[in-house]
Structures are given as structure tokens and as C-alpha cells.
Scaffold this active site. Structure first.
Site, PDB file in Angstrom:
ATOM      1  N   LYS A 158       0.810  -1.218   0.000  1.00  0.00           N
ATOM      2  CA  LYS A 158       0.000   0.000   0.000  1.00  0.00           C
ATOM      3  C   LYS A 158       0.851   1.281   0.000  1.00  0.00           C
ATOM      4  O   LYS A 158       2.056   1.232   0.253  1.00  0.00           O
ATOM      5  CB  LYS A 158      -0.944  -0.020   1.204  1.00  0.00           C
ATOM      6  CG  LYS A 158      -1.983  -1.141   1.125  1.00  0.00           C
ATOM      7  CD  LYS A 158      -2.921  -1.084   2.319  1.00  0.00           C
ATOM      8  CE  LYS A 158      -3.993  -2.142   2.256  1.00  0.00           C
ATOM      9  NZ  LYS A 158      -4.915  -2.039   3.405  1.00  0.00           N
ATOM     10  N   PHE A 164     -16.129   3.647   6.238  1.00  0.00           N
ATOM     11  CA  PHE A 164     -14.720   3.938   5.973  1.00  0.00           C
ATOM     12  C   PHE A 164     -14.381   3.956   4.485  1.00  0.00           C
ATOM     13  O   PHE A 164     -13.239   4.225   4.110  1.00  0.00           O
ATOM     14  CB  PHE A 164     -13.814   2.931   6.694  1.00  0.00           C
ATOM     15  CG  PHE A 164     -14.009   1.497   6.259  1.00  0.00           C
ATOM     16  CD1 PHE A 164     -13.419   1.010   5.103  1.00  0.00           C
ATOM     17  CD2 PHE A 164     -14.769   0.625   7.020  1.00  0.00           C
ATOM     18  CE1 PHE A 164     -13.591  -0.307   4.702  1.00  0.00           C
ATOM     19  CE2 PHE A 164     -14.950  -0.696   6.641  1.00  0.00           C
ATOM     20  CZ  PHE A 164     -14.353  -1.159   5.471  1.00  0.00           C
ATOM     21  N   ARG A 187      -1.298 -14.333   4.499  1.00  0.00           N
ATOM     22  CA  ARG A 187      -2.045 -13.708   5.597  1.00  0.00           C
ATOM     23  C   ARG A 187      -1.280 -13.831   6.914  1.00  0.00           C
ATOM     24  O   ARG A 187      -1.276 -12.914   7.736  1.00  0.00           O
ATOM     25  CB  ARG A 187      -3.448 -14.285   5.674  1.00  0.00           C
ATOM     26  CG  ARG A 187      -4.229 -13.917   4.397  1.00  0.00           C
ATOM     27  CD  ARG A 187      -5.688 -14.167   4.457  1.00  0.00           C
ATOM     28  NE  ARG A 187      -6.365 -13.331   5.435  1.00  0.00           N
ATOM     29  CZ  ARG A 187      -6.677 -12.048   5.271  1.00  0.00           C
ATOM     30  NH1 ARG A 187      -6.333 -11.414   4.165  1.00  0.00           N
ATOM     31  NH2 ARG A 187      -7.328 -11.394   6.206  1.00  0.00           N
ATOM     32  N   THR A 229      -4.939  -7.198  10.807  1.00  0.00           N
ATOM     33  CA  THR A 229      -5.264  -5.959  10.095  1.00  0.00           C
ATOM     34  C   THR A 229      -4.842  -4.733  10.897  1.00  0.00           C
ATOM     35  O   THR A 229      -4.287  -3.786  10.350  1.00  0.00           O
ATOM     36  CB  THR A 229      -6.776  -5.900   9.805  1.00  0.00           C
ATOM     37  OG1 THR A 229      -7.134  -7.053   9.041  1.00  0.00           O
ATOM     38  CG2 THR A 229      -7.149  -4.656   9.034  1.00  0.00           C
ATOM     39  N   ARG A 255       2.866  -6.176   9.115  1.00  0.00           N
ATOM     40  CA  ARG A 255       2.130  -5.043   9.690  1.00  0.00           C
ATOM     41  C   ARG A 255       2.712  -4.592  11.022  1.00  0.00           C
ATOM     42  O   ARG A 255       2.754  -3.391  11.300  1.00  0.00           O
ATOM     43  CB  ARG A 255       0.650  -5.380   9.808  1.00  0.00           C
ATOM     44  CG  ARG A 255      -0.024  -5.421   8.435  1.00  0.00           C
ATOM     45  CD  ARG A 255      -1.473  -5.775   8.537  1.00  0.00           C
ATOM     46  NE  ARG A 255      -2.156  -5.627   7.256  1.00  0.00           N
ATOM     47  CZ  ARG A 255      -3.115  -6.431   6.843  1.00  0.00           C
ATOM     48  NH1 ARG A 255      -3.526  -7.437   7.611  1.00  0.00           N
ATOM     49  NH2 ARG A 255      -3.690  -6.241   5.674  1.00  0.00           N
ATOM     50  N   ASN A 309      -2.035   0.273   6.803  1.00  0.00           N
ATOM     51  CA  ASN A 309      -1.523  -0.983   7.358  1.00  0.00           C
ATOM     52  C   ASN A 309      -0.618  -1.762   6.412  1.00  0.00           C
ATOM     53  O   ASN A 309      -0.499  -2.978   6.507  1.00  0.00           O
ATOM     54  CB  ASN A 309      -2.667  -1.843   7.896  1.00  0.00           C
ATOM     55  CG  ASN A 309      -3.616  -2.326   6.826  1.00  0.00           C
ATOM     56  OD1 ASN A 309      -3.454  -2.026   5.650  1.00  0.00           O
ATOM     57  ND2 ASN A 309      -4.612  -3.081   7.239  1.00  0.00           N
ATOM     58  N   HIS A 365      -2.134  -5.511   1.632  1.00  0.00           N
ATOM     59  CA  HIS A 365      -3.420  -6.197   1.469  1.00  0.00           C
ATOM     60  C   HIS A 365      -3.108  -7.578   0.926  1.00  0.00           C
ATOM     61  O   HIS A 365      -2.196  -7.745   0.118  1.00  0.00           O
ATOM     62  CB  HIS A 365      -4.305  -5.456   0.453  1.00  0.00           C
ATOM     63  CG  HIS A 365      -5.438  -6.297  -0.058  1.00  0.00           C
ATOM     64  ND1 HIS A 365      -6.645  -6.385   0.590  1.00  0.00           N
ATOM     65  CD2 HIS A 365      -5.516  -7.130  -1.134  1.00  0.00           C
ATOM     66  CE1 HIS A 365      -7.428  -7.219  -0.080  1.00  0.00           C
ATOM     67  NE2 HIS A 365      -6.765  -7.684  -1.132  1.00  0.00           N
TER      68      HIS A 365
END
Length: 141
Positions: free
Chosen positions: A11, A59, A87, A93, A104, A114, A117
Site C-alpha cells: 500500500k 470507511f 495472511r 489488520t 504489519r 496498514n 493487502h
């Protein structure tokens, strides 16, 4: 255990911190292969389409604004149980709840910014990969 493909986004917050290589290294050291990758600036329409399932949530506007705030790296990862492994590597998250040593925990600022994804299911992986990559852009290694 089956070889799977999963979708990953590094991100804007992580790209801005210049930790693309550190994140990619984590994928590779865990046994995942990068079989497609591009750096791109998401348009508002692309971000809205990608996150359409969240469009009714409060959001959504902030998410779209964040995801269009700078370039991202979109990738297809391949390996044994790639979805679950990715994951696990990402962590929770909310980075405050993420286990030490996860992406993260190490690179994210907040539940919004964060760092990464990752697809949460085979169906999501297939949809997300197809959203950003033509079949001819995904290789086998």
C-alpha cells in the site's frame, strides 16, 4: 498441500517508506514466488471498483482516498498454501494487534495505513488477480 496463487498489494504508506524490497524479501524467504508485479498509481475508479464490496461502509471514502494517495505495488504470489501463508506473514489488520515479526507489526502505522493487502480466499484471489492482471501477465516460475 496445494500450490495456490494469491494477490498482494503493498500500500501507499509502505511504498512511501521505501520498504518494498523488505516486504518482498519476506514473501520470498517464506517460499512464495512473485509471478506478476507492477507499480501503479490507482485511479479513484480503480480503487472504488477494487473495494466495491465495502462501498456501503463508513470507511469507504477514506479507504479510496488512502489507496489513491500514492503509488502501490500489485503482485501475484504463488506457493504452497499461498493465501494462508501470505495472511500469516501480513499479521492482523490492526498493526497494534499484529504478532511481532509480521509485516504489519514492523511496517504499518495504523489500521488504515496498514502496509499490505492480501486475498482472504481462493475466490477473492482469483477476482483480485483478474482485476489487475491479464492472464498473459502472470507467469510460472
Amino acid at each position: 498441500m496445494a500450490v495456490q496463487r494469491t494477490f498482494s498489494i503493498i500500500k501507499p504508506d509502505a511504498v512511501a517508506k521505501n520498504v518494498i524490497g523488505k516486504i518482498t524479501t519476506r514473501f520470498e524467504e517464506a517460499g512464495l514466488k512473485i509471478v506478476a508485479s507492477k507499480i501503479k498509481q490507482l485511479s479513484k475508479a480503480e480503487a472504488e471498483g477494487f473495494y466495491a464490496e465495502h462501498s456501503a461502509r463508513g470507511f469507504f471514502g477514506d479507504l479510496v482516498a488512502f489507496m489513491t494517495s500514492g503509488p502501490v505495488v500489485v503482485q501475484v504470489l504463488e506457493g504452497e498454501n499461498a493465501i494462508a501463508l501470505n495472511r500469516e506473514l501480513m499479521g492482523a489488520t490492526n498493526p497494534k494487534e499484529a504478532a511481532a515479526g509480521t509485516i504489519r507489526a514492523d511496517f504499518a502505522e495504523s489500521i488504515d495505513a496498514n502496509a499490505v493487502h492480501g486475498s482472504d480466499s481462493e475466490a477473492a484471489a482469483a477476482r483480485e488477480i483478474a482485476y489487475f492482471f491479464a492472464a498473459t501477465e502472470v507467469t510460472t516460475r
